[in-house]
Design a protein around this motif. Structure first.
Motif, PDB file in Angstrom:
ATOM      1  N   ALA A   8       0.837  -1.189   0.000  1.00  0.00           N
ATOM      2  CA  ALA A   8       0.000   0.000   0.000  1.00  0.00           C
ATOM      3  C   ALA A   8       0.880   1.251   0.000  1.00  0.00           C
ATOM      4  O   ALA A   8       0.641   2.190  -0.752  1.00  0.00           O
ATOM      5  N   ALA A 456      -6.488  -0.497 -13.520  1.00  0.00           N
ATOM      6  CA  ALA A 456      -6.057  -0.504 -12.121  1.00  0.00           C
ATOM      7  C   ALA A 456      -6.228  -1.900 -11.536  1.00  0.00           C
ATOM      8  O   ALA A 456      -5.344  -2.415 -10.857  1.00  0.00           O
ATOM      9  N   LEU A 458      -6.144  -4.591 -13.102  1.00  0.00           N
ATOM     10  CA  LEU A 458      -5.159  -5.499 -13.693  1.00  0.00           C
ATOM     11  C   LEU A 458      -3.767  -5.239 -13.145  1.00  0.00           C
ATOM     12  O   LEU A 458      -2.822  -5.936 -13.480  1.00  0.00           O
ATOM     13  N   GLY A 459      -3.634  -4.181 -12.325  1.00  0.00           N
ATOM     14  CA  GLY A 459      -2.371  -3.954 -11.650  1.00  0.00           C
ATOM     15  C   GLY A 459      -1.533  -2.817 -12.215  1.00  0.00           C
ATOM     16  O   GLY A 459      -0.369  -2.687 -11.884  1.00  0.00           O
ATOM     17  N   ARG A 464       2.007   4.008 -15.754  1.00  0.00           N
ATOM     18  CA  ARG A 464       1.771   2.955 -16.734  1.00  0.00           C
ATOM     19  C   ARG A 464       0.424   3.151 -17.423  1.00  0.00           C
ATOM     20  O   ARG A 464       0.281   2.963 -18.629  1.00  0.00           O
TER      21      ARG A 464
ATOM     22  N   ALA B  49     -13.536  -4.210  -4.878  1.00  0.00           N
ATOM     23  CA  ALA B  49     -12.494  -4.128  -5.906  1.00  0.00           C
ATOM     24  C   ALA B  49     -11.317  -3.281  -5.442  1.00  0.00           C
ATOM     25  O   ALA B  49     -10.216  -3.417  -5.965  1.00  0.00           O
ATOM     26  N   LEU B  51     -11.556   0.052  -5.632  1.00  0.00           N
ATOM     27  CA  LEU B  51     -11.645   1.287  -6.402  1.00  0.00           C
ATOM     28  C   LEU B  51     -12.104   2.449  -5.536  1.00  0.00           C
ATOM     29  O   LEU B  51     -11.995   3.601  -5.911  1.00  0.00           O
ATOM     30  N   ILE B  69      -5.806  -1.622   0.924  1.00  0.00           N
ATOM     31  CA  ILE B  69      -4.953  -1.969  -0.218  1.00  0.00           C
ATOM     32  C   ILE B  69      -5.617  -1.467  -1.497  1.00  0.00           C
ATOM     33  O   ILE B  69      -6.788  -1.728  -1.731  1.00  0.00           O
ATOM     34  N   PRO B  70      -4.899  -0.701  -2.331  1.00  0.00           N
ATOM     35  CA  PRO B  70      -5.526  -0.181  -3.551  1.00  0.00           C
ATOM     36  C   PRO B  70      -5.799  -1.296  -4.564  1.00  0.00           C
ATOM     37  O   PRO B  70      -5.206  -2.369  -4.508  1.00  0.00           O
ATOM     38  N   ALA B  71      -6.680  -0.988  -5.490  1.00  0.00           N
ATOM     39  CA  ALA B  71      -7.145  -1.974  -6.467  1.00  0.00           C
ATOM     40  C   ALA B  71      -5.995  -2.696  -7.155  1.00  0.00           C
ATOM     41  O   ALA B  71      -6.048  -3.905  -7.351  1.00  0.00           O
ATOM     42  N   ARG B  72      -4.941  -1.950  -7.497  1.00  0.00           N
ATOM     43  CA  ARG B  72      -3.918  -2.570  -8.345  1.00  0.00           C
ATOM     44  C   ARG B  72      -3.084  -3.606  -7.613  1.00  0.00           C
ATOM     45  O   ARG B  72      -2.366  -4.377  -8.236  1.00  0.00           O
ATOM     46  N   ASP B  73      -3.197  -3.615  -6.279  1.00  0.00           N
ATOM     47  CA  ASP B  73      -2.448  -4.637  -5.546  1.00  0.00           C
ATOM     48  C   ASP B  73      -3.329  -5.786  -5.081  1.00  0.00           C
ATOM     49  O   ASP B  73      -2.866  -6.674  -4.388  1.00  0.00           O
ATOM     50  N   PHE B  76      -7.580  -8.653  -8.330  1.00  0.00           N
ATOM     51  CA  PHE B  76      -8.925  -9.130  -8.662  1.00  0.00           C
ATOM     52  C   PHE B  76      -9.198  -8.875 -10.137  1.00  0.00           C
ATOM     53  O   PHE B  76      -8.596  -8.005 -10.745  1.00  0.00           O
ATOM     54  N   GLY B  98      -2.806  -7.685 -18.407  1.00  0.00           N
ATOM     55  CA  GLY B  98      -2.537  -7.908 -16.987  1.00  0.00           C
ATOM     56  C   GLY B  98      -1.259  -8.714 -16.775  1.00  0.00           C
ATOM     57  O   GLY B  98      -0.470  -8.444 -15.877  1.00  0.00           O
ATOM     58  N   ILE B 101       1.778  -6.512 -17.466  1.00  0.00           N
ATOM     59  CA  ILE B 101       2.084  -5.661 -16.317  1.00  0.00           C
ATOM     60  C   ILE B 101       2.847  -6.449 -15.263  1.00  0.00           C
ATOM     61  O   ILE B 101       3.753  -5.948 -14.613  1.00  0.00           O
TER      62      ILE B 101
END
Lengths: 552, 333
Positions: A8, A456, A458-459, A464, B49, B51, B69-73, B76, B98, B101
């Motif tokens: 985070a 987002a 998808l990471g 990016r 999610a 978001l 924890i933000p979405a990108r970590d 899902f 995905g 990345i």
């Protein structure tokens, strides 16, 4: 817990840093190169001859009959121009969007011609036609005094017409065919439909166009310099105070006073344009006009009559640049292209460089700012948004003056920029910031938020996301903003006129100097070269947009 | 994989979008968040999610706290109603994004994308751009993109709402098949009760930011907890206890519901006896596979259903039978 907190914080760093950078850089630039200079105009207008602070300058200006004459002239000229342009603009826009007329694209191209040239070109064209040695004056023997009100009216009108056509056209395009079909079934005549449906629907577009034309006209300097003659207006008043009499503080006062009508007009324009949107639903059925001779034949004639004027003015300038001795000897020659002005064509190449830099800086800054604004809370966005709208309300001359006050101060670090081409580029970016900003925001809004949320999930991190998703999907907007900044920088005169030096000058100033010195044909030659570059840029832009569209 | 939501609260200014929501779900369940617009179901999905963040409460996955924890970590997969494919990438690039990345080798990405394209039966469209695809195809690609990274959780935000009826039915079946094959915990938002009934292992029915009822589709249909759930899950006859006591007192035999509870009787549980008396046919609606019959009954209006066509015509007298065990008692709110 600690294991989950780590990622985070990592993300917080990258994304927050990136976002902060995107916000901080353009905002700092806007503060240094817009807000601060503008503030110096205010303080200088309040600085009296003895160095004290007071409203003495204002009293002096307000007591000067010349100021009131210039104010009345400015208002009369701008209001007349606005009325005339609205009428002509409505005719052209209506013909293009609501009638079946031949050569619609050609018609739009014809009225847009003045955008490709410095505003001086209209003045030059009118001088070739109707000036003391104009072709009409000489052949008919009429003594039309074009230098003054009428010349300004026509020249400014031509210059503002494309913008009016654009805005009114957008209002006319946003029409729902079903409303007209409903009216048809109720037995409404064509004229009643126009009065009862069309006019009420485009009234905010008309208002919006009116305020834009008013602002453009009252702040323009190029036409006033070439064809204004003795007809003093506020823009020339500032120039005379500063360049003629070296009265910088009095120039600042006139600048502040010129700001009042433009800010008011610009504010009203924003209100009007916001009302205009939202009146048409997404599900509207587009209106496709069918051929109606009673309407379309007169509209074709009227629209082409209007469109002929800019074509003739620009064409005559190009033609005039090749003629041996206007209007006595019409043999063709290239001798006027050997210009006798300080620096020759150097200013033109400087202008190209300045314009490229302005395009790059402008599109990058605007993109970064727009991107970060989309991700910030509303209460932070609102004041920044307002700040970004302000540059459009500031006349170029006032901005130029502000730059002298702010940057011609030996001892300040920003002094290093003074007199450089970089500052000219920055000045242009600031000058045209608002239009670029609005275009960028529109482009960004077209990237659906779910696209970003998908990425987002998808990471993807923010940098990016920008690289992979946002920039590719709004590339056409970036290209448009770049070329907009480039083309405006190529032709602008009012802001940069105060910032040029003996070594760093721009094309439009050279044209003005040539014209002032009586070398009208050489001025025309120089203007033709400038237009040539802008036309090339415009073609390039279309090619880029076409290629991008093909790719997607 | 076990998802656990505890006391989740989310406010937008004065509006409480989610009010103390708690529930758990475990792989390979298919959960539907069902409710009318504005009930908070999409807000809840977006919180899961990552978001957006809840104001209060906790979100745990297999005991691990995910709340901040933000979405990108989170790792899902998500599918939106509007497809949301990247317009500048081909179908294959979209599905592989995905993995790209995550820095997987190109060969591996290629292989995985190939498998997924086969799975969604669109291998021939790998090099197309999204605008060249139909809505149903785009949504299948979006689904493949979401599952390509082996997500711990699959989130679907009204994925079928933008499609026309036939494609919707097809894709509905494909989603269910894919979910069962992958055994992945899936949470789908929908306002369509039919979709929820068909797809879900369990339905979370939401009302005004709160969970009204959680249960299998059968439970929610047969024994709704309150008037809202009864109304939202299909057609129902809702009658006050006083009315029942007067006109169908046998339904209360052996039941002592709380005084303010109301009776919920599904239309198909009312048997009509032509020739008998007790009610009068008011109107008949033919719906193809069934006929819906509106009745005037001394206790009020009733809706009944019969399979296929009915011989009843408006004005006809009929008798009605209601089986006692078919009547559910629900809270008034």
């Amino acid at each position: 817990m600690s294991a989950t907190a780590a990622p985070a914080w990592r993300e917080l760093d990258i994304d927050k840093l990136f976002l902060g950078f995107c916000l901080f850089v353009p905002l700092t630039a806007l503060t240094i190169f817009f807000a601060y200079p503008l503030l110096t105009v205010v303080t200088r207008s309040l600085t009296e001859a003895d160095g004290g602070i007071g409203i003495g300058n204002y009293i002096r200006i307000l007591n000067a009959p010349s100021f009131w004459r210039a104010t009345v002239n400015s208002l009369v000229m701008s209001l007349s121009t606005t009325a005339a342009v609205l009428m002509c603009g409505l005719v052209v826009a209506y013909a293009v969007h609501r009638c079946k007329v031949p050569g619609r694209a050609l018609l739009l191209g014809a009225v847009s011609l003045p955008l490709l040239a410095p505003s001086l070109v209209q003045g030059l064209g009118l001088i070739f036609l109707l000036g003391r040695n104009g072709i009409v004056t000489k052949t008919t023997g009429l003594d039309i005094n074009i230098y003054g009100f009428w010349g300004l009216l026509i020249a400014n009108g031509l210059y503002a017409l494309p913008q009016a056509v654009l805005i009114i056209g957008a209002a006319l395009r946003a029409a729902d065919a079903r409303i007209y079909e409903a009216a048809e079934i109720l037995g409404t005549s064509g004229f009643r439909k126009f009065v009862d449906i069309t006019l009420p629907n485009i009234k905010f577009g008309l208002l919006s166009a009116g305020f834009i034309v008013f602002t453009v006209t009252i702040t323009d300097f190029g036409n006033a310099a070439t064809i204004g003659g003795d007809y003093a207006i506020l823009a020339t008043e500032i120039y005379n105070q500063v360049v003629g009499q070296m009265n910088f503080n009095l120039g600042a006062v006139v600048g502040i006073l010129l700001l009042l009508p433009t800010i008011l007009s610009f504010y009203l324009e924003r209100v009007a344009s916001q009302r205009q949107f939202g009146s048409v639903s997404d599900s509207a059925v587009p209106l496709v006009p069918t051929f109606t001779p009673k309407r379309d034949v007169p509209m074709t004639l009227a629209a082409w009559l209007v469109a002929l004027l800019p074509v003739v003015t620009v064409a005559i300038v190009i033609y005039g640049s090749f003629v041996w001795l206007w209007p006595y000897r019409f043999d063709l020659t290239l001798k006027h292209y050997a210009v006798k002005v300080a620096g020759g064509y150097d200013p033109l190449w400087t202008t190209v460089q300045i314009s490229i830099v302005a395009g790059v800086i402008g599109s990058l800054m605007l993109f970064a700012l727009g991107f970060s604004l989309q991700r910030l809370p509303r209460h932070i966005v609102k004041p920044i948004y307002f700040l970004c709208l302000l540059p459009a309300a500031v006349p170029g001359l006032v901005l130029g003056l502000a730059y002298i006050f702010a940057f011609n101060v030996p001892g300040l670090p920003v002094y290093a920029l003074y007199g450089t081409a970089t500052l000219l580029a920055i000045c242009n970016v600031t000058h045209y910031w608002t239009q670029g900003f609005l275009t960028t925001m529109t482009g960004l809004r077209q990237v659906p938020p779910t696209l970003e949320e998908s990425a987002a999930c998808l990471g993807a991190s923010l940098p990016r996301l920008v690289r992979d998703v946002i920039v590719p999907s709004m590339a056409p907007t970036l290209v448009s903003v770049f070329f907009f900044m480039f083309m405006r920088s190529m032709v602008t005169l009012s802001a940069v006129i105060f910032l040029i030096t003996a070594s760093v000058s721009v094309a439009s100033v050279s044209i003005m100097r040539l014209d002032e010195a009586g070398f009208t044909s050489q001025a025309a030659a120089y203007a033709t070269c400038t237009m040539g570059i802008v036309v090339v840029a415009s073609v390039l832009m279309r090619a880029c947009l076409w290629a991008l569209k093909r790719k997607q | 994989m076990k998802l656990h939501l505890q006391n989740i609260t989310k406010e937008f200014g004065p509006v409480v979008a989610l009010d103390d929501v708690s529930f758990s779900a475990e792989a390979p369940e298919f959960i539907c968040l069902l409710g009318p617009s504005g009930c908070g179901k999409t807000t809840l999905l977006r919180l899961i999610a990552g978001l957006s963040m809840p104001d209060r409460g906790q979100l745990r996955l297999d005991g691990e706290d995910l709340t901040r924890i933000p979405a990108r970590d989170r790792g899902f997969g998500i599918v939106f109603q509007a497809y949301s494919l990247f317009p500048n990438m081909t179908v294959a690039q979209n599905i592989g994004y995905g993995l790209k990345i995550r820095g997987r080798p190109t060969a591996e990405i290629k292989e995985r994308v190939g498998q997924l394209l086969d799975l969604i039966r669109l291998p021939h469209l790998a090099d197309r751009y999204p605008y060249q695809l139909s809505g149903g195809q785009q949504q299948r690609v979006a689904l493949a993109r979401a599952v390509a990274v082996d997500p711990k959780l699959l989130l679907l935000d009204e994925p079928l709402s933008a499609l026309d009826a036939k494609v919707r039915t097809e894709l509905r079946a494909e989603i269910r098949e894919l979910q069962q094959r992958l055994g992945i915990l899936t949470i789908m938002v929908t306002h369509d009760q039919e979709e929820a009934l068909l797809l879900a292992d369990r339905v979370v029915c939401m009302q005004h930011g709160k969970i009204a009822q959680v249960g299998t589709p059968g439970e929610l249909y047969a024994t709704p907890v309150n008037r809202f759930v009864a109304d939202f899950m299909g057609v129902s006859n809702l009658m006050e206890q006083s009315t029942i006591r007067q006109w169908a007192s046998h339904l209360l035999n052996g039941h002592t519901p709380p005084a303010d509870y109301i009776a919920c009787i599904r239309p198909e549980d009312i048997t009509l006896r032509p020739g008998a008396t007790g009610a009068r046919v008011r109107q008949v609606h033919f719906l193809g596979n069934l006929s819906r019959i509106e009745l005037d009954w001394p206790g009020g209006k009733l809706v009944a259903e019969e399979a296929g066509r009915t011989s009843l015509v408006p004005g006809a007298e009929v008798g009605i039978d209601i089986a006692p065990h078919r009547c559910a008692w629900v809270a008034p709110q």
